[in-house]
Every structure is written in structure tokens, then in C-alpha cells.
Design a protein around this motif. Sequence first.
Motif, mmCIF file in Angstrom:
data_model
loop_
_atom_site.group_PDB
_atom_site.id
_atom_site.type_symbol
_atom_site.label_atom_id
_atom_site.label_comp_id
_atom_site.label_asym_id
_atom_site.label_seq_id
_atom_site.Cartn_x
_atom_site.Cartn_y
_atom_site.Cartn_z
ATOM 1 N N GLY A 231 -3.957 16.930 -3.282
ATOM 2 C CA GLY A 231 -3.675 16.475 -1.930
ATOM 3 C C GLY A 231 -2.967 15.139 -1.894
ATOM 4 N N ARG A 232 -2.375 14.836 -0.732
ATOM 5 C CA ARG A 232 -1.546 13.643 -0.605
ATOM 6 C C ARG A 232 -2.362 12.345 -0.766
ATOM 7 N NH1 ARG A 232 -1.865 11.639 4.689
ATOM 8 N NH2 ARG A 232 -2.871 13.013 6.209
ATOM 9 N N LYS A 233 -3.604 12.337 -0.307
ATOM 10 C CA LYS A 233 -4.416 11.126 -0.440
ATOM 11 C C LYS A 233 -4.785 10.866 -1.894
ATOM 12 C CE LYS A 233 -6.268 11.045 4.265
ATOM 13 N NZ LYS A 233 -7.468 10.979 5.122
ATOM 14 N N ALA A 234 -5.078 11.930 -2.615
ATOM 15 C CA ALA A 234 -5.381 11.774 -4.044
ATOM 16 C C ALA A 234 -4.139 11.296 -4.793
ATOM 17 C CB ALA A 234 -5.883 13.104 -4.613
ATOM 18 N N MET A 235 -2.987 11.864 -4.456
ATOM 19 C CA MET A 235 -1.742 11.432 -5.102
ATOM 20 C C MET A 235 -1.449 9.972 -4.794
ATOM 21 S SD MET A 235 0.946 14.643 -4.970
ATOM 22 C CE MET A 235 0.621 15.190 -3.288
ATOM 23 N N ALA A 236 -1.626 9.572 -3.529
ATOM 24 C CA ALA A 236 -1.356 8.188 -3.146
ATOM 25 C C ALA A 236 -2.261 7.224 -3.909
ATOM 26 C CB ALA A 236 -1.549 8.023 -1.638
ATOM 27 N N ALA A 237 -3.550 7.544 -4.003
ATOM 28 C CA ALA A 237 -4.491 6.679 -4.719
ATOM 29 C C ALA A 237 -4.136 6.591 -6.199
ATOM 30 C CB ALA A 237 -5.914 7.204 -4.543
ATOM 31 N N ALA A 238 -3.777 7.739 -6.790
ATOM 32 C CA ALA A 238 -3.451 7.752 -8.211
ATOM 33 C C ALA A 238 -2.170 6.977 -8.505
ATOM 34 C CB ALA A 238 -3.308 9.202 -8.692
ATOM 35 N N VAL A 239 -1.156 7.156 -7.659
ATOM 36 C CA VAL A 239 0.107 6.446 -7.868
ATOM 37 C C VAL A 239 -0.096 4.947 -7.708
ATOM 38 C CG1 VAL A 239 2.405 6.047 -6.883
ATOM 39 C CG2 VAL A 239 1.587 8.375 -7.237
ATOM 40 N N GLU A 240 -0.861 4.543 -6.687
ATOM 41 C CA GLU A 240 -1.106 3.120 -6.476
ATOM 42 C C GLU A 240 -1.844 2.519 -7.671
ATOM 43 O OE1 GLU A 240 -3.101 0.289 -3.023
ATOM 44 O OE2 GLU A 240 -2.254 2.247 -2.499
ATOM 45 N N GLN A 241 -2.818 3.241 -8.206
ATOM 46 C CA GLN A 241 -3.565 2.754 -9.363
ATOM 47 C C GLN A 241 -2.667 2.648 -10.593
ATOM 48 O OE1 GLN A 241 -6.836 5.267 -10.572
ATOM 49 N NE2 GLN A 241 -7.831 3.626 -11.701
ATOM 50 N N ARG A 242 -1.853 3.679 -10.818
ATOM 51 C CA ARG A 242 -0.966 3.676 -11.988
ATOM 52 C C ARG A 242 0.050 2.528 -11.902
ATOM 53 N NH1 ARG A 242 0.038 8.683 -14.533
ATOM 54 N NH2 ARG A 242 -1.817 10.001 -14.485
ATOM 55 N N SER B 111 3.295 13.868 2.416
ATOM 56 C CA SER B 111 2.996 15.169 3.026
ATOM 57 C C SER B 111 3.981 16.237 2.578
ATOM 58 C CB SER B 111 3.024 15.039 4.558
ATOM 59 O OG SER B 111 2.030 14.161 5.016
ATOM 60 N N ALA B 112 5.230 15.831 2.403
ATOM 61 C CA ALA B 112 6.265 16.803 2.057
ATOM 62 C C ALA B 112 6.159 17.306 0.618
ATOM 63 C CB ALA B 112 7.656 16.211 2.289
ATOM 64 N N ILE B 113 5.291 16.669 -0.196
ATOM 65 C CA ILE B 113 5.077 17.191 -1.560
ATOM 66 C C ILE B 113 3.608 17.575 -1.757
ATOM 67 C CG2 ILE B 113 7.035 16.000 -2.600
ATOM 68 C CD1 ILE B 113 4.978 13.961 -3.724
ATOM 69 N N ASP B 114 2.965 17.965 -0.674
ATOM 70 C CA ASP B 114 1.573 18.411 -0.736
ATOM 71 C C ASP B 114 1.494 19.877 -0.296
ATOM 72 O OD1 ASP B 114 -1.160 18.661 -0.752
ATOM 73 O OD2 ASP B 114 -1.507 17.427 1.029
ATOM 74 N N PRO C 48 0.827 -1.220 0.000
ATOM 75 C CA PRO C 48 0.000 0.000 0.000
ATOM 76 C C PRO C 48 0.857 1.264 0.000
ATOM 77 C CG PRO C 48 -0.816 -1.582 1.606
ATOM 78 C CD PRO C 48 0.510 -2.110 1.138
ATOM 79 N N ILE C 49 0.432 2.241 -0.773
ATOM 80 C CA ILE C 49 1.099 3.538 -0.795
ATOM 81 C C ILE C 49 0.691 4.305 0.465
ATOM 82 C CG2 ILE C 49 1.361 5.723 -2.022
ATOM 83 C CD1 ILE C 49 2.600 3.323 -3.456
ATOM 84 N N LYS C 50 1.664 4.813 1.195
ATOM 85 C CA LYS C 50 1.408 5.539 2.436
ATOM 86 C C LYS C 50 1.285 7.030 2.137
ATOM 87 C CE LYS C 50 3.778 2.159 5.338
ATOM 88 N NZ LYS C 50 4.853 1.922 6.333
ATOM 89 N N SER C 51 0.062 7.536 2.212
ATOM 90 C CA SER C 51 -0.148 8.951 1.880
ATOM 91 C C SER C 51 0.611 9.872 2.818
ATOM 92 C CB SER C 51 -1.645 9.276 1.915
ATOM 93 O OG SER C 51 -2.174 9.106 3.217
ATOM 94 N N SER C 52 0.879 9.419 4.046
ATOM 95 C CA SER C 52 1.612 10.260 4.999
ATOM 96 C C SER C 52 3.004 10.594 4.493
ATOM 97 C CB SER C 52 1.702 9.567 6.362
ATOM 98 O OG SER C 52 2.380 8.324 6.252
ATOM 99 N N LEU C 53 3.588 9.695 3.703
ATOM 100 C CA LEU C 53 4.931 9.948 3.177
ATOM 101 C C LEU C 53 4.920 10.995 2.071
ATOM 102 C CD1 LEU C 53 6.413 6.334 3.055
ATOM 103 C CD2 LEU C 53 6.717 8.079 4.805
#
Length: 261
Positions: free
Chosen positions: A236-247, A173-176, A166-171
Motif C-alpha cells: 500500500g501507498r502508506k507502507a511505501m511512503a514510510a519505507a521510502v522516507e526511512q531509506r 496512489s498511482a502506483i498502488d 515528509p513523503i506524501k503517501s497521496s502522491l
Amino acid sequence: MTGWSFTASASTGTDRRVNWRAPVRLVVLALWLVACVTAYYLLALLPGRNPVPPVFLAGVAFIAGVHIMVEGQRPRRAMLLANHVSWLDIPALAATARSAFVAHDGLQGHPVFKTLCEMNDTVFIARSQRHTVSRQVDQIRAAIDECDVLTLFPEGTTGPGDALLPIKSSLLSAIDPPPQDVPVVPVLLQYRDPQGIAWLGDQPGVENFMAIMGRARPVELTVHFLPPLVGRELAGRKAMAAAVEQRLAGALGLANKATKA
């Protein structure tokens, strides 16, 4: 597709018995390290990023017998979000994208690793200290300005290679939000033989390192640079995490089907 390779040997599999490959590669690696450290300090007074660290890491990939193929467009300036399988991921991305890296601050407790990381403009982040996020944002933006390409492994640890953690959205944060005018690019690292490469569980790092350095067969790796995130994927970081995991999951599924075909 762009293809190029680093190949040190060819034959069959990883030989767990004592053989000549690991000691010879270690000697070559030590000589390469001395040469590159010397060159690094000779060039340290020049303006801009020191060119030696990416060259050193590319040499590490060569010495370890890594054969790298590249799929997609290598970015000139980007924030890369890659899956994490092995310590080989780092020399591979330095070789293909001249990337610097984001690492957890635990590495700062190892003087040799800390020095080598700092030479390559590594950004250390404290995962457990949320109050440092604003400082980490500034560090990441400064690193991208200096290096152009910076890689973060948002799984937070190494995975098996044939599946994603799983992609950790907390990681993220520094690019959000992401630095302005810096594409956020998912990267899939696909090893042909991930079971022989992945660093998992309680396996000591030295054991994994020596197993790879003792391989007779080349390490075959394809680096897939996927299209950058766009629009709401960056909200946002959660949207980025979901998109990266899907890609990454989609690309890995296609890559696994192609490998089996």
C-alpha cells in the motif's frame, strides 16, 4: 561505485555579478535545444521510445556544469522515488537512468515546458482530483512499458537538500499497487553544496536557473540508487511512503557523515 562526470567549468562559487558564464551557457543551451528538437522529429517515425530526450537532458546537465557520481546499481526497468532538490534533478536522472518523469498537471499551463515534457513521455497527474487515480495508474504503467524507467518525486516539492521533506503517501496512489514486475527503487540525490543549488521558498525560478548557470564551480552531485522495496514495504501507498522516507533518511545521514569525515 561507478563514476562519470559532466563538467563545464571549475573555480570558486556562484558569482552573482554579471559574468560570461551564464550568457555563454544560455547560447550553447539554445543551440543544443535546436539540434535536439530537429533530431527528435527526424527520429519520430522510428518504433519505440525516441532516444533524443534523455540525450538532450544529459546535455543540459553537461552545459550547466554538473559533475555526477553514481552509487549503487542503475536499474534497467524501475519506478524511481527520489528526493527533490532542484530542476537539475531531472537532467541528472535522465542522464544516469534514461528516466521519464511524473509531473503535476500545473506544468501543462506552460506551452514550452509542456511540449518538452511530452517529448520525454512525462505523465501529468492531477493531485487534487482523486477520481482520476485509475486513469493515472494506466498512464504510469503505459509510460513504464514505453520508457522502462519512470521517476516520481514523492515529497511533492523541492527541499533543502541536506534534509528531507515528509513523503506524501497521496502522491503514491498511482502506483498502488506497483506495476507488476517493476521494482520500486528509492533514489537519494545528494548535492555537495545544496544551499547553492536548492530551489526554495519564493525564489523565482528564473533567478535560481540563472544563479546555477552562472556558477564558476561545478555542481557536484551523487546519485544513490538504493535497494528496491520488498515485501511489506510494498503493501500500500502508506507502507511505501514510510519505507521510502526511512531509506532516504538513512542514506542521507550516512552520506552527510561521509562528507564531513
